[in-house]
Motif scaffolding. Structure first.
Motif, PDB file in Angstrom:
ATOM      1  N   LYS A   9      86.391  30.912 151.780  1.00 27.79           N
ATOM      2  CA  LYS A   9      85.650  29.674 152.520  1.00 27.79           C
ATOM      3  C   LYS A   9      86.949  28.640 152.404  1.00 27.79           C
ATOM      4  O   LYS A   9      87.327  28.224 151.179  1.00 27.79           O
ATOM      5  N   HIS A  10      87.176  28.018 153.507  1.00 29.37           N
ATOM      6  CA  HIS A  10      88.423  27.169 153.624  1.00 29.37           C
ATOM      7  C   HIS A  10      89.525  27.182 152.801  1.00 29.37           C
ATOM      8  O   HIS A  10      89.948  26.207 152.090  1.00 29.37           O
ATOM      9  N   LEU A  11      89.844  28.385 152.463  1.00 25.22           N
ATOM     10  CA  LEU A  11      91.014  28.787 151.688  1.00 25.22           C
ATOM     11  C   LEU A  11      92.542  28.026 152.093  1.00 25.22           C
ATOM     12  O   LEU A  11      92.552  28.488 153.243  1.00 25.22           O
ATOM     13  N   ASP A  22      96.244  27.366 155.969  1.00 22.14           N
ATOM     14  CA  ASP A  22      95.318  26.179 156.023  1.00 22.14           C
ATOM     15  C   ASP A  22      93.888  26.396 156.504  1.00 22.14           C
ATOM     16  O   ASP A  22      93.813  27.067 157.559  1.00 22.14           O
ATOM     17  N   ASP A  23      92.555  26.183 155.921  1.00 28.43           N
ATOM     18  CA  ASP A  23      91.455  26.612 156.104  1.00 28.43           C
ATOM     19  C   ASP A  23      91.338  28.074 156.705  1.00 28.43           C
ATOM     20  O   ASP A  23      90.784  28.130 157.884  1.00 28.43           O
ATOM     21  N   PHE A  24      91.524  28.832 155.790  1.00 24.51           N
ATOM     22  CA  PHE A  24      91.296  30.279 156.260  1.00 24.51           C
ATOM     23  C   PHE A  24      89.967  30.647 155.753  1.00 24.51           C
ATOM     24  O   PHE A  24      89.458  30.725 154.752  1.00 24.51           O
ATOM     25  N   ASN A  25      89.263  31.181 156.597  1.00 27.16           N
ATOM     26  CA  ASN A  25      88.055  31.728 156.602  1.00 27.16           C
ATOM     27  C   ASN A  25      87.906  33.207 156.898  1.00 27.16           C
ATOM     28  O   ASN A  25      88.357  33.782 158.072  1.00 27.16           O
ATOM     29  N   ILE A  26      87.216  34.058 156.051  1.00 23.85           N
ATOM     30  CA  ILE A  26      86.909  35.289 156.411  1.00 23.85           C
ATOM     31  C   ILE A  26      85.952  35.917 155.765  1.00 23.85           C
ATOM     32  O   ILE A  26      85.541  35.384 154.438  1.00 23.85           O
ATOM     33  N   THR A  27      85.179  36.849 156.126  1.00 22.03           N
ATOM     34  CA  THR A  27      83.871  37.432 155.795  1.00 22.03           C
ATOM     35  C   THR A  27      84.024  39.044 155.847  1.00 22.03           C
ATOM     36  O   THR A  27      84.306  39.573 157.010  1.00 22.03           O
ATOM     37  N   ILE A  28      84.175  39.833 154.799  1.00 20.83           N
ATOM     38  CA  ILE A  28      84.512  41.369 154.868  1.00 20.83           C
ATOM     39  C   ILE A  28      83.241  41.852 154.427  1.00 20.83           C
ATOM     40  O   ILE A  28      82.985  41.979 153.426  1.00 20.83           O
ATOM     41  N   GLU A  59      93.012  24.542 147.997  1.00 23.53           N
ATOM     42  CA  GLU A  59      92.007  24.226 148.701  1.00 23.53           C
ATOM     43  C   GLU A  59      90.959  25.490 148.602  1.00 23.53           C
ATOM     44  O   GLU A  59      91.588  26.396 148.944  1.00 23.53           O
ATOM     45  N   GLY A  60      89.926  25.104 148.833  1.00 29.77           N
ATOM     46  CA  GLY A  60      88.765  26.157 149.166  1.00 29.77           C
ATOM     47  C   GLY A  60      88.554  27.176 147.904  1.00 29.77           C
ATOM     48  O   GLY A  60      89.160  26.972 146.936  1.00 29.77           O
ATOM     49  N   ALA A  61      87.652  28.243 148.163  1.00 29.31           N
ATOM     50  CA  ALA A  61      87.820  29.267 147.333  1.00 29.31           C
ATOM     51  C   ALA A  61      87.200  30.553 147.948  1.00 29.31           C
ATOM     52  O   ALA A  61      87.228  30.687 149.065  1.00 29.31           O
ATOM     53  N   PHE A  62      87.415  31.649 147.185  1.00 29.81           N
ATOM     54  CA  PHE A  62      87.206  33.020 147.724  1.00 29.81           C
ATOM     55  C   PHE A  62      86.260  33.645 146.708  1.00 29.81           C
ATOM     56  O   PHE A  62      86.171  33.516 145.463  1.00 29.81           O
ATOM     57  N   PHE A  63      85.424  34.455 147.293  1.00 27.45           N
ATOM     58  CA  PHE A  63      84.432  35.122 146.286  1.00 27.45           C
ATOM     59  C   PHE A  63      84.409  36.706 146.684  1.00 27.45           C
ATOM     60  O   PHE A  63      84.469  37.051 147.836  1.00 27.45           O
ATOM     61  N   LEU A  64      84.329  37.542 145.731  1.00 30.20           N
ATOM     62  CA  LEU A  64      84.303  39.043 145.540  1.00 30.20           C
ATOM     63  C   LEU A  64      82.647  39.336 145.176  1.00 30.20           C
ATOM     64  O   LEU A  64      82.093  38.946 143.975  1.00 30.20           O
ATOM     65  N   GLU A 222      88.071  46.960 162.947  1.00 31.36           N
ATOM     66  CA  GLU A 222      86.878  46.799 163.713  1.00 31.36           C
ATOM     67  C   GLU A 222      86.694  45.272 164.018  1.00 31.36           C
ATOM     68  O   GLU A 222      86.232  45.057 164.847  1.00 31.36           O
ATOM     69  N   ARG A 223      87.480  44.429 163.265  1.00 38.01           N
ATOM     70  CA  ARG A 223      87.467  42.995 163.569  1.00 38.01           C
ATOM     71  C   ARG A 223      88.992  42.557 163.344  1.00 38.01           C
ATOM     72  O   ARG A 223      89.683  43.263 162.364  1.00 38.01           O
ATOM     73  N   ILE A 224      89.360  41.665 163.997  1.00 36.54           N
ATOM     74  CA  ILE A 224      90.759  41.041 163.750  1.00 36.54           C
ATOM     75  C   ILE A 224      90.811  39.757 163.648  1.00 36.54           C
ATOM     76  O   ILE A 224      90.056  38.985 164.119  1.00 36.54           O
ATOM     77  N   VAL A 225      91.719  39.139 162.732  1.00 38.58           N
ATOM     78  CA  VAL A 225      91.728  37.838 162.426  1.00 38.58           C
ATOM     79  C   VAL A 225      93.373  37.465 162.923  1.00 38.58           C
ATOM     80  O   VAL A 225      94.087  38.165 162.318  1.00 38.58           O
ATOM     81  N   VAL A 226      93.664  36.519 163.445  1.00 42.82           N
ATOM     82  CA  VAL A 226      95.064  36.289 163.861  1.00 42.82           C
ATOM     83  C   VAL A 226      95.535  34.933 163.513  1.00 42.82           C
ATOM     84  O   VAL A 226      94.589  33.853 163.451  1.00 42.82           O
ATOM     85  N   ILE A 227      96.285  34.822 162.424  1.00 39.36           N
ATOM     86  CA  ILE A 227      96.960  33.574 162.160  1.00 39.36           C
ATOM     87  C   ILE A 227      98.366  33.167 162.645  1.00 39.36           C
ATOM     88  O   ILE A 227      99.166  34.206 162.638  1.00 39.36           O
ATOM     89  N   ASP A 228      98.605  31.844 162.897  1.00 42.96           N
ATOM     90  CA  ASP A 228     100.106  31.399 163.066  1.00 42.96           C
ATOM     91  C   ASP A 228     100.134  29.969 162.601  1.00 42.96           C
ATOM     92  O   ASP A 228      99.487  29.270 162.406  1.00 42.96           O
ATOM     93  N   TYR A 229     101.369  30.052 161.869  1.00 48.40           N
ATOM     94  CA  TYR A 229     101.699  28.993 161.064  1.00 48.40           C
ATOM     95  C   TYR A 229     100.573  28.480 160.270  1.00 48.40           C
ATOM     96  O   TYR A 229     100.319  27.220 159.899  1.00 48.40           O
ATOM     97  N   GLY A 230     100.025  29.353 159.546  1.00 49.24           N
ATOM     98  CA  GLY A 230      99.034  28.997 158.378  1.00 49.24           C
ATOM     99  C   GLY A 230      97.649  28.686 158.915  1.00 49.24           C
ATOM    100  O   GLY A 230      96.660  28.651 158.108  1.00 49.24           O
ATOM    101  N   VAL A 231      97.489  28.638 160.238  1.00 57.93           N
ATOM    102  CA  VAL A 231      96.123  28.435 160.750  1.00 57.93           C
ATOM    103  C   VAL A 231      95.628  29.524 161.604  1.00 57.93           C
ATOM    104  O   VAL A 231      96.439  30.146 162.327  1.00 57.93           O
TER     105      VAL A 231
END
Lengths: 268, 359
Positions: A9-11, A22-28, A59-64, A222-231
């Motif tokens: 969340k908002h990592l 910046d503000d990296f969000n992902i759910t797997i 910033e933000g947090a991640f959860f396992l 199955e899904r893809i996340v694309v980032i560029d310059y950290g966003v």
């Protein structure tokens, strides 16, 4: 609803004034394979380093599985259940293939220091058990016959596989693969692909994959996340990503960048 | 796996008993002079020290130069304990009582050295490479200087600042036969340690510490553990040394002494205990064997070192271990048991167990 295996969340992390991610969000979710792509220097490996405790997020947090992982050291994160491979292969080069895997079973050994010094029955029982488990794991990767080889003497493709086998030995719930197909020829890549499929069938784990080989990414993710310059610039199904104008712009260069180029030419 | 290992353990002990038998015969018939016995004693001490230093320098791959400091802690502790026991008249007398007193004191010396190993290791092992070398060298010197100034160890007290007297009057109760077995047990314990999950983790950390923590290993814990085990056996060597030499002066535990043992490790091969044993014996005996060439002997010692380093930079054995079992197998023309053979054996034993269950 099930708790996702990984939820970020908002990592974000800043190195001084530079926001690398910046503000990296992902759910797997369980058993899912998600791709993380982006041009060179986009911050993909930094995301991996955040998720494995190499860097602490600013910033933000991640959860396992719902447990907060912030502030944990690398080995604690691995023990909790996130294992990874490295972009440039990191094996225990002077050790045998079997030993490489046995090291990662460390948490499964129950015997204590005194048992080791005096070779108590527990030592033998544990060592034998772990050895068998390690050989079973190597068999999945067709490395069983190479168990006695020094890891450094394996061909490149097999070193990759060994690294994945070692990560699996930690008994993780989420596997992070950092460019596993880098430097591989098409045959090796195909082998890797079937390998990843086997892992998913056998272990039912979630995988987050960084990869430059687009054909591989489009085939298995199955899904893809694309980032560029950290966003994060796009997320979705492979098909949507392939057609996303922002993604195409990031990879091939956007119009405004071309303008800049034209300007410099005029200047010259 | 266990069966094969049991077999080689038995073979190793048979060989050791033969060596010990030869030693007894040579001593009792008077073929060995006291001078030679002294050299053998120094060899035993050097073997324990070199192997203990191999754990940090070789297996863990961290250049630590404080070994002699921990040897000093062990030596002084053991000496004080035997002295105290002697004045309280506990376990005094030729033979068994003295030997027992010696063993208790030496073990205590090892334990105290190990405790200091933990205390020094936790801050020191945050560093690595040349920084670690310097900081351990510093800690080693601190230990030496503190010992030198402690009043009850023969010093003049810290306010004086000059070196005091040596600690004298230590019972010379280190018997060559006992010391031989102390050495054997120490080396055997270090060997079992290295060939366990702990040793594997330590070697993995030397290979790649990032990959090691990515495999779930607590790198700091294993580094401190290796350093502690190494300090423990350095302390044991110190205890033996104290009761062989009879008087202690802090100057003999300086950093030069530490480097001497690190040289043995490098000479024998970083990551080979048998290499350390061979190097310890040859480098302790060589200067003595060359004594008749008086001034040239240190030259020969240096040349020997240079030759090995030029032609075999990994040391005499590298990471290879000499195995009597393997040697015997080769002589008998047997093949080495491969992993498949071991696997087959495991499966066969499983199958037989299943058969039993069926019956």
């Amino acid at each position: 609803m099930n708790t996702p295996v990984l939820e970020a969340k908002h990592l974000g992390i800043a190195f001084g004034g530079l926001k690398a991610v910046d503000d990296f969000n992902i759910t797997i979710n369980e058993g899912e394979l998600v791709g993380l792509i982006g041009p060179n220097g986009a911050g993909k490996t930094t995301v991996f380093n955040l998720l494995t405790g190499v860097y602490q997020p600013t910033e933000g947090a991640f959860f396992l599985n719902g447990d907060k992982m912030n502030g944990k050291k690398m080995h604690e994160v691995v023990r909790a259940g996130i294992a990874r491979t490295f972009q440039n292969i990191r094996l225990f080069k002077s050790m045998t293939v079997l030993e490489n895997v046995m090291v990662a079973f460390e948490m499964n050994y129950k015997y204590k220091l005194a048992d080791a010094f005096f070779r108590a029955p527990r030592y033998w029982k544990d060592e034998e058990e772990i050895k068998e488990k390690a050989i079973d794991l190597l068999r999945i990767f067709n490395l069983e016959s190479k168990a006695d080889y020094i890891a450094n003497n394996l061909p490149y493709g097999q070193q990759r596989k060994l690294e994945i086998a070692r990560a699996l030995a930690t008994g993780m719930k989420l596997l992070l693969l950092d460019e596993p197909a880098a430097g591989m020829n098409p045959t090796e890549t195909a082998e890797l692909l079937s390998c990843i499929n086997v892992i998913r069938e056998r272990f039912g784990i979630a995988i987050l994959l960084i990869e430059h080989d687009m054909s591989l990414v489009m085939k298995i993710c199955e899904r893809i996340v694309v980032i560029d310059y950290g966003v994060t610039i796009a997320r979705g199904l492979p098909k949507e990503i392939a057609e996303n104008p922002k993604v195409i712009a990031a990879y091939l260069g956007a119009d405004d960048e071309m303008d800049v180029e034209d300007d410099t030419k005029e200047g010259a | 796996m266990k069966k094969l290992s049991m077999k080689s353990t038995i073979i190793n002990f048979v060989v050791l008993f033969i060596v010990f038998g030869i030693l007894i015969v040579l001593c009792e018939t008077g073929i060995l002079s006291n001078y030679i016995k002294g050299i053998l004693m120094v060899c035993c001490i050097s073997i324990i020290m070199a192997c203990s230093q191999n754990i940090t320098v070789g297996y863990l791959g961290q250049i630590a130069l404080g070994g002699a400091g921990f040897m000093g802690i062990g030596a002084y502790t053991a000496a004080m304990i035997t002295k105290a026991m002697a004045s309280a008249n506990i376990l005094v007398g030729d033979g068994a009582p003295d030997t027992l007193r010696f063993l208790i004191a030496t073990l205590a010396g090892g334990i105290l050295a190990a405790i200091f190993g933990v205390l020094v290791g936790i801050p020191a092992l945050r560093l690595r490479g040349d920084y670690l070398a310097i900081i351990t060298l510093g800690f080693g010197e601190i230990i030496r200087v503190v010992i030198q100034n402690l009043k009850f160890l023969g010093g003049k007290g810290f306010s004086e600042g000059s070196a005091g007297q040596a600690l004298v009057g230590i019972n010379r109760i280190a018997n060559l036969y006992v010391v031989f077995w102390v050495m054997v047990v120490s080396v055997a314990l270090m060997f079992t340690f290295i060939r366990s999950k702990y040793g594997r983790a330590i070697i993995a950390i030397r290979n790649d510490d990032i990959a090691a923590s990515a495999s779930g290993l607590n790198v700091t814990f294993y580094k401190v553990l290796a350093f502690t085990v190494s300090s423990f056996f350095a302390g044991i060597a110190g205890g033996v040394f104290a009761h062989y030499i009879g008087s202690l002066s802090a100057a003999s535990f300086g950093w030069l002494k530490s480097t001497e043992y690190v040289i043995m490790v490098v000479f024998g091969g970083m990551g080979s205990l048998t290499g350390s044993v061979i190097a310890a014996i040859s480098l302790s005996a060589l200067p003595e064997a060359l004594r008749e060439f008086s001034n040239y002997r240190m030259l020969a010692y240096s040349v020997a070192l240079i030759i090995v380093m030029v032609y075999k930079p990994t040391g005499l054995l590298g990471t290879y271990e000499i195995s009597v079992t393997r040697l015997l197998n080769r002589i008998m023309g047997k093949k080495e048991p491969s992993l498949h053979a071991i696997k087959a054996e495991v499966e066969a034993s499983k199958a037989s167990e299943e058969d039993k269950e069926v019956q």
